[in-house]
Design an enzyme around this catalytic site. Structure first.
Site, short mmCIF file in Angstrom:
data_model
loop_
_atom_site.label_atom_id
_atom_site.label_comp_id
_atom_site.label_asym_id
_atom_site.label_seq_id
_atom_site.Cartn_x
_atom_site.Cartn_y
_atom_site.Cartn_z
CG HIS A 50 20.56 1.39 -0.41
ND1 HIS A 50 20.16 0.17 0.08
CD2 HIS A 50 21.73 1.17 -1.09
CE1 HIS A 50 21.04 -0.76 -0.28
NE2 HIS A 50 22.00 -0.18 -0.99
CG HIS A 74 27.52 0.66 -0.32
ND1 HIS A 74 26.62 1.16 0.60
CD2 HIS A 74 26.77 0.06 -1.27
CE1 HIS A 74 25.39 0.87 0.22
NE2 HIS A 74 25.45 0.20 -0.91
CD GLU A 78 27.47 0.36 -9.12
OE1 GLU A 78 27.00 -0.40 -9.98
OE2 GLU A 78 27.26 0.22 -7.90
CG ASP A 79 25.26 4.07 -8.23
OD1 ASP A 79 25.56 3.50 -9.29
OD2 ASP A 79 24.64 3.52 -7.31
CG ASP A 141 24.07 -3.35 -1.24
OD1 ASP A 141 23.53 -2.23 -1.29
OD2 ASP A 141 24.20 -4.08 -2.23
CG ASP A 261 13.03 -30.39 14.77
OD1 ASP A 261 12.57 -31.40 14.25
OD2 ASP A 261 14.00 -29.78 14.30
#
Length: 706
Positions: A50, A74, A78-79, A141, A261
């Site tokens: 990812h 990124h 956090e992870d 992301d 259009d």
């Protein structure tokens, strides 16, 4: 996007930045891969696929090394066990701050409750103001997550898709990255309304089978005309995205066969002069459609976008949109505000049309600090969704406004005092009503008077958040004493309804519990419908407030499956005792409509979504909200008597709004909670019999949608 490795990513960066720090990118790749080791996505793929894909998306915008490395890292803070200090030590403070900024954005709940959502929008824009690259990484992301959304739970897919449609897609568009906006919208559309999207695609296929693929034919026609005139240019054509087509069908209330259009063509020239030569050539060769010409070269958008737009009747009468711009303009049109960081041949591109991100964000967030949370949220959403028009002041200054803006918006854009005192306007020298929608290039002269004050009806006229906020502030100041009187009456009726008497002490206690400064502020908010008298009763006497679980959806309506829940359609708000039918919605359960609701016509060709339902027999509690339009005589005490009468009929007023004020009458919108159809009939009969009531009717608004 297929899975890539480190060498592939470095090669993508080298294509536009031969001087890239390949070693640092490789180091970030290795570090991110090691930190995410053992983690997997919902699809079962290693998690690091990812961040790698997000970095690859950002290379399409030719962004700098810091942004690419931030994409790779990124999710580490956090992870994983990684910290800001770890990243700062290895990759520098700039990248550590960017990664930390993305982490903070990831933790914001942008689709929650209104007040929390507004507060988090403030944080979102604060992060943008510090470094816009944080938002670029977040958008990439979200794009990759939407491309791979099918591996998520269905309820999570709907939540993410709605958040994407409401927030991230318009934000990408506002930043000038139209390609990203269109892809995000279409991916979200695929989740939210797959049947509609499939229908659009089928109709495209049918149209192509009937007419042949007209895109290469029209492209060839344009190229021939350009070559004849000796204009060097590239020409591209494409069909509009399914969601773009669907939106036009909804906005214009047109069937696909009547839509114009649905094809778009782009001419990329070598110079600005060639843009205008190409425009003249297109208009000589094909008939221009009136009112569909926009010149964003002479009047660029605030995000740097420059292009000429025109719509013409092309081959076989087919309407097509043509955009004409230079190569440099095209680069900004593709990258938007991100063009500021774009590289070419190892150095930042010196594109004269790229805007300064700091100046852009300041125009977007100007005066947000003056507004409360809800007004801020409304302002932001208006700013993100609206296209723009450019008008001139009498001095020749250009005033930029959203599409649909009026002279009142124009006045407030110049100064709040001018807006508050506006009594009229001249557009191109001709006096016009204040609700006139302004168009590109018009000259606007505001007529002001010192005694004028904003009117409540202006809130329905204006289109900008700034104007709405200023009008509300002025109305609150003007109407405070009137709101206090009205609030006193509403509170008295509500207290009598539960057998209590209003006292100064009770009001002071309620104000303190609700974090308000005093009893007058409490009553003013009740009178202005910002707070309900029922909330005051629930605060003081919780045991007298109706229990939250008074209605059991599965018991109130018969015919639902065991796992289905229902909501009432806002278009017709059916009551017990009325004939009803259910329509299934993805992620919403079943929405019930009155059998005569005009909205049901939209589902005639979707019989599989209809559910046969009926209200259960028996006594229903007074918990069904219904709106009434009541016109009453303008005289002392009339409103109080009407509110008392409604309470005496066993109905509870949950909202009250003045829709029109005249010297001799008031027109009110009153929302009441009722038991059933008979309760509504009894209430309306009692009101009609009152000599001070000129008219009473039930409000059913088919324009309101689920």
């Amino acid at each position: 996007m297929p899975e890539i490795d480190c060498e592939d990513l470095i090669a993508l960066v080298r294509n536009y930045n031969p001087r890239t720090n390949a070693d640092l990118i490789a180091q970030a790749w290795t570090y991110g891969q090691r930190m995410h080791e053992g983690q997997f996505r919902h699809s079962g793929e290693p998690y690091f696929t990812h961040p790698a894909a997000v970095a690859a998306i950002l290379t399409e915008m030719r962004l700098d090394d810091a942004t690419i490395i931030t994409a790779l890292l990124h999710d580490t803070i956090e992870d994983t066990r990684s910290t800001w200090s770890d990243i700062a030590g290895l990759f520098g403070r700039e990248i550590a701050d960017l990664v930390d900024g993305v982490t903070k954005l990831t933790n914001l709940q942008l689709s929650g409750a209104q007040s929390k959502q507004a507060e988090n929008f403030r944080k979102l824009f604060m992060a943008m103001s510090r470094d816009l690259r944080v938002i670029l990484v977040k958008l990439a992301d979200r794009l990759h997550n939407m491309r791979t959304i099918r591996s998520m739970r269905p309820d999570k897919q709907v939540q993410k898709a709605r958040e994407t449609m409401d927030i991230f897609a318009p934000l990408a568009g506002r930043m000038g990255m139209q390609w990203m906006r269109e892809e995000l919208e279409d991916l979200a559309f695929k989740v939210i309304n797959p049947e509609a999207r499939s229908s659009i695609i089928r109709r495209f296929v049918t149209l192509q089978r009937e007419t042949g693929d007209i895109i290469p034919k029209i492209t060839a026609d344009i190229r021939v005309e350009l070559e004849k005139a000796g204009i060097e240019a590239e020409v591209f054509g494409r069909a509009k995205k399914p969601f773009s087509v669907w939106r036009k069908m909804q906005e214009k209330q047109l069937a696909f066969s009547r839509l114009s259009d649905i094809y778009g063509f782009r001419i990329i020239t070598r110079s600005e002069a060639d843009c205008y030569r190409a425009l003249g050539l297109i208009h000589r060769r094909w008939r221009a459609v009136p009112g569909r010409f926009k010149d964003y070269i002479s009047q660029p958008k605030s995000n740097g976008y420059r292009s000429i737009h025109t719509t013409v009747s092309g081959r076989d009468g087919t309407r097509v949109e043509v955009q004409i711009r230079t190569r440099q303009m095209h680069e900004v049109a593709e990258a938007g505000v991100a063009a500021h960081w774009a590289y070419r041949d190892g150095v930042p591109t010196n594109n004269p049309f790229a805007v300064d991100p700091g100046e852009w964000i300041s125009t977007l967030t100007e005066r947000f600090g003056e507004e409360d949370h809800d007004e801020f949220l409304e302002h932001v959403k208006l700013e993100m969704y609206q296209d723009q028009v450019f008008c001139f002041s009498p001095k020749g200054d250009v005033i930029q406004l959203p599409k649909g803006a009026t002279p009142i918006d124009f006045a407030y854009a110049i100064h709040t005092r001018l807006g508050n005192s506006c009594v009229g306007a001249k557009v191109d020298g001709i006096r016009v009503p204040l609700w006139t929608r302004l168009k590109n290039g018009q000259s606007v002269d505001i007529i002001a008077a010192s005694g004028q004050r904003p009117q409540a009806t202006w809130l329905d006229i204006v289109a900008t958040g700034r104007a709405k906020a200023a009008i509300r502030r002025s109305l609150r100041e003007q109407d405070r004493s009137r709101f206090i009187r009205l609030g006193s009456e509403l509170t008295r009726v509500a207290f009598e309804h539960v057998g209590r008497k209003v006292t100064d002490k009770a009001l002071r206690t309620a104000a303190r519990s609700l974090a308000l400064p005093d009893a007058d502020e409490l009553l003013a908010r009740i009178g202005s419908a910002e707070l309900s008298a029922q909330q005051v009763i629930a605060t003081l006497y919780p045991n007298l407030a109706p229990p939250e679980d008074e209605i059991d959806a599965r018991r109130a309506v018969a015919g639902l499956a065991a796992d289905q829940e229902f909501t009432r359609g806002p278009c017709c708000t059916p009551l017990p005792g009325e004939r009803i039918v259910g329509i299934t919605y993805r992620g919403k359960g079943v929405v019930i409509h009155a059998i005569d609701c005009p909205v049901l016509a939209e589902f005639e060709d979707q019989p599989d979504r209809w559910v046969d339902l009926h209200w259960r027999e028996g006594q229903h509690p007074p918990a069904y909200s219904t709106a009434l339009s009541i016109t009453i005589r303008h005289d002392a005490g009339v409103l109080g008597r009407i509110c008392t009468m409604i309470g005496q009929q066993g109905a509870n007023i949950t909202d009250l709004m003045f829709e029109d004020r005249k010297p001799d009458f008031y027109k009110l919108r009153v929302e009441v909670t009722l038991r059933d159809r008979e309760h509504l009939h009894a209430l309306m009969t009692a009101l009609e019999a009152e000599s001070d009531v000129a008219q009473v009717s039930r409000i059913r608004d088919s324009a309101r949608r689920v």
